[in-house]
Design a protein around this motif. Structure first.
Motif, PDB file in Angstrom:
ATOM      1  N   ARG A 303      -1.160  17.922 -16.145  1.00 49.95           N
ATOM      2  CA  ARG A 303      -0.580  16.583 -16.201  1.00 49.95           C
ATOM      3  C   ARG A 303      -1.652  15.533 -16.515  1.00 49.95           C
ATOM      4  NH1 ARG A 303       2.278  18.387 -11.556  1.00 49.95           N
ATOM      5  NH2 ARG A 303       0.795  17.245 -10.225  1.00 49.95           N
ATOM      6  N   LYS A 306      -2.700  15.927 -20.115  1.00 51.12           N
ATOM      7  CA  LYS A 306      -1.623  15.518 -21.007  1.00 51.12           C
ATOM      8  C   LYS A 306      -1.588  13.994 -21.125  1.00 51.12           C
ATOM      9  CE  LYS A 306       3.351  15.951 -21.692  1.00 51.12           C
ATOM     10  NZ  LYS A 306       4.626  16.502 -21.184  1.00 51.12           N
ATOM     11  N   GLY A 307      -1.795  13.321 -19.996  1.00 46.89           N
ATOM     12  CA  GLY A 307      -1.870  11.859 -20.048  1.00 46.89           C
ATOM     13  C   GLY A 307      -3.048  11.363 -20.865  1.00 46.89           C
ATOM     14  N   GLN A 308      -4.183  12.048 -20.746  1.00 46.68           N
ATOM     15  CA  GLN A 308      -5.352  11.665 -21.539  1.00 46.68           C
ATOM     16  C   GLN A 308      -5.117  11.903 -23.021  1.00 46.68           C
ATOM     17  OE1 GLN A 308      -8.119  10.136 -20.490  1.00 46.68           O
ATOM     18  NE2 GLN A 308      -7.322  10.081 -18.387  1.00 46.68           N
ATOM     19  N   SER A 309      -4.451  12.993 -23.358  1.00 43.97           N
ATOM     20  CA  SER A 309      -4.161  13.271 -24.771  1.00 43.97           C
ATOM     21  C   SER A 309      -3.201  12.241 -25.341  1.00 43.97           C
ATOM     22  CB  SER A 309      -3.580  14.676 -24.903  1.00 43.97           C
ATOM     23  OG  SER A 309      -4.492  15.638 -24.452  1.00 43.97           O
ATOM     24  N   GLN A 310      -2.175  11.879 -24.584  1.00 48.54           N
ATOM     25  CA  GLN A 310      -1.235  10.868 -25.052  1.00 48.54           C
ATOM     26  C   GLN A 310      -1.921   9.514 -25.211  1.00 48.54           C
ATOM     27  OE1 GLN A 310       1.955  10.932 -22.231  1.00 48.54           O
ATOM     28  NE2 GLN A 310       2.880  12.833 -23.063  1.00 48.54           N
ATOM     29  N   LYS A 311      -2.855   9.195 -24.322  1.00 51.05           N
ATOM     30  CA  LYS A 311      -3.584   7.941 -24.421  1.00 51.05           C
ATOM     31  C   LYS A 311      -4.445   7.909 -25.672  1.00 51.05           C
ATOM     32  CE  LYS A 311      -6.756   4.983 -21.823  1.00 51.05           C
ATOM     33  NZ  LYS A 311      -7.553   4.841 -20.575  1.00 51.05           N
ATOM     34  N   ARG A 312      -5.117   8.995 -25.982  1.00 53.82           N
ATOM     35  CA  ARG A 312      -5.939   9.048 -27.188  1.00 53.82           C
ATOM     36  C   ARG A 312      -5.077   8.986 -28.445  1.00 53.82           C
ATOM     37  NH1 ARG A 312      -8.821  12.896 -24.034  1.00 53.82           N
ATOM     38  NH2 ARG A 312      -7.687  14.589 -25.097  1.00 53.82           N
ATOM     39  N   LEU A 313      -3.924   9.662 -28.380  1.00 47.07           N
ATOM     40  CA  LEU A 313      -3.026   9.618 -29.525  1.00 47.07           C
ATOM     41  C   LEU A 313      -2.485   8.210 -29.754  1.00 47.07           C
ATOM     42  CD1 LEU A 313      -1.473  11.129 -31.748  1.00 47.07           C
ATOM     43  CD2 LEU A 313       0.312  11.612 -30.043  1.00 47.07           C
ATOM     44  N   ARG A 314      -2.154   7.515 -28.676  1.00 45.56           N
ATOM     45  CA  ARG A 314      -1.651   6.168 -28.789  1.00 45.56           C
ATOM     46  C   ARG A 314      -2.721   5.232 -29.344  1.00 45.56           C
ATOM     47  NH1 ARG A 314       0.329   6.106 -24.228  1.00 45.56           N
ATOM     48  NH2 ARG A 314      -1.426   5.199 -23.064  1.00 45.56           N
TER      49      ARG A 314
END
Length: 510
Positions: A303, A306-314
């Protein structure tokens, strides 16, 4: 006396005798002695008479001082002497002996000496003494041997009784309802310092098992010991079990997985052990242990990343770049899962496959500490009931399959049920369906009929293909289909019925 009961005690009726006269006047006439009355005269001078004819008995005692003193022994000797002659009786003191037999002297000097001579033991010879001593020694030795045998038999019976009791207690301790009470769960102290340590102890005590907090060779691990039957204390003899469950933290697990990924990608692990090499090192130290791993709350790691990946993607989509930190803002140090390297689920699955292939160790992922305590409780029950299940498996036949289609069937006294037994015996063969067994039963409803059919065949080829053309019907009506049993099943059943080799492989060529 006797028949004469009428007599008179008056002095007028008694005759008067002159006792100063000689004795001849009293006993002068035989006729008067025979026909006269019985007269008994004592020292008082009185006499009694009766009408009954009796023998005259006269006892005269004199207290005259003129007669010399006669000892009692001589007087008794005179009394017991034979009757005197008539001439002598006239001068004696007694006409006839009236002393009873009980008063006759029995212990005369000669008689006493004779009795002493008879009671005096004779001297035994040296040989007789030696023989008696030997007999006494033999009797003593025989008695001691008998006592030893009796004591040995008693000890043997007590030992057998104790052995039977121990066997009964051991068998009772293996029962599912009793075996859990004989288990001791050894918990490493480091495991109790974690979040679910208290819940773990509560779950173990709820099972009825004993709990021992001891330092274990593996950190944060749990082992089991089985207490001997009849022992109720922790200090008693406990036999260790082979199973070990180790709790791995998420940090250690991800670090070992990352080392594996680096080794697989770049051929190097940066001098850090992988999960497989780490487990192999522990197996070499304790080769008699069966290790299993448990990881709690691994989803927390996924989790976070996953939050870190979504933050980088954003940030990549919006084009925003992370600017410098504001002045005065404290820089947050990464700790826990934030400081761990990133690995994917695919990397973890690859590492698990590699671990099982090289070590045989399984890893169980548990979502919470509650699930971990339940897992330890189930493992405790499984370890406790292990010997009982092994003994239960040994009692049955190896070829018997205890399932719905291959289980046993009851047969009554009339023979009802034998057809189903024959059908299930055929179904025990590999790749034999109920329809195929029913087709064989329709033609040969018993093993004896099939054996007779094999005897009527001339060659082995005919025997092998005897059942190949039997039709198997499936379904009913328009949708029903038919097919043959086939040569493969026909050959296997032929080998089953005719082979004399107990190790015969039914799939081999006939």
């Amino acid at each position: 006396m006797g028949d004469c009961s009428d007599y008179s005690d008056t002095d007028d009726d008694l005759p008067v005798y002159d006792f100063l006269k000689p004795m001849q006047s009293v006993n002068q006439s035989p006729q008067s002695h025979a026909e006269g009355p019985n007269i008994h005269v004592n020292g008082t001078g009185k006499a009694k008479s009766s009408a009954c004819p009796r023998k005259v008995e006269v006892i005269i005692s004199s207290d005259s001082d003129d007669e010399p003193y006669v000892p009692l022994a001589q007087r008794l000797t005179k009394v017991t002497s034979p009757p005197l002659a008539p001439s002598t009786a006239s001068h004696g003191l007694m006409a006839q002996s009236t002393i009873p037999h009980a008063y006759q002297p029995l212990c005369l000097p000669q008689t006493i000496a004779h009795m002493k001579a008879q009671s005096r033991p004779t001297k035994r010879t040296a040989e007789e003494l030696h023989g008696s001593r030997e007999e006494a020694v033999k009797r003593n030795q025989a008695g001691m041997a008998h006592r030893r045998d009796k004591e040995a038999l008693k000890l043997e019976n007590e030992a057998k009784k104790a052995e039977r009791k121990a066997q009964m207690e051991a068998a009772k301790a293996l029962r599912p309802e009793e075996c859990i009470k004989h288990m001791v769960v050894a918990v490493d102290p480091a495991l109790l310092q974690l979040e679910g340590g208290g819940a773990l102890l509560a779950s173990i005590q709820a099972l009825g098992s004993s709990c021992a907090i001891e330092k274990q060779p593996l950190p944060r691990s749990i082992t089991w010991m089985r207490r001997a039957p009849g022992a109720q204390t922790l200090d008693s003899v406990c036999l260790p079990e082979a199973h070990v469950v180790m709790h791995m933290t998420v940090e250690d697990f991800i670090t070992l997985i990352h080392s594996y990924v680096q080794e697989e990608r770049h051929g190097r692990s940066e001098c850090s052990p992988t999960l497989t090499s780490w487990v192999q090192a522990h197996q070499r130290r304790q080769p008699d242990k069966i290790l299993s791993l448990a990881v709690v709350d691994l989803e927390k790691y996924f989790r976070h990343h996953k939050g870190q990946s979504q933050k980088r993607l954003r940030e990549a989509v919006t084009g925003d770049e992370p600017g410098p930190a504001k002045k005065g803002a404290k820089k947050k140090k990464p700790d826990g899962v934030e400081a761990l390297p990133e690995v994917s689920r695919v990397n973890i699955e690859e590492a698990m496959v590699h671990l099982q292939m090289h070590t045989g160790v399984c890893v169980r992922f548990l979502p919470s500490w509650k699930d971990f305590t339940e897992h330890i409780a189930m493992a405790t029950k499984a370890v406790a009931e292990g010997p009982f299940k092994l003994e239960r498996e040994k009692t049955g036949f190896t070829f018997h399959l205890d399932s719905e289609w291959a289980g046993g069937h009851r047969v009554d006294k009339s023979g009802k049920g034998l057809l189903q037994v024959w059908k299930r015996q055929i179904q025990q063969l590999n790749r034999v369906s109920p329809d195929m067994a029913s087709a064989i039963l329709a033609t040969y409803p018993s093993p004896q009929l099939l054996a007779k059919a094999y005897k009527l065949c001339r060659t082995d080829a005919e025997k092998i293909s005897l059942l190949a053309d039997l039709l198997i019907r499936r379904g009913e009506g328009v949708t029903s289909t038919t097919r043959r049993v086939g040569p493969e099943l026909s050959k296997r059943l032929f080998l089953l019925m005719n082979s004399l080799d107990p190790e015969q492989n039914l799939d081999s060529t006939a």
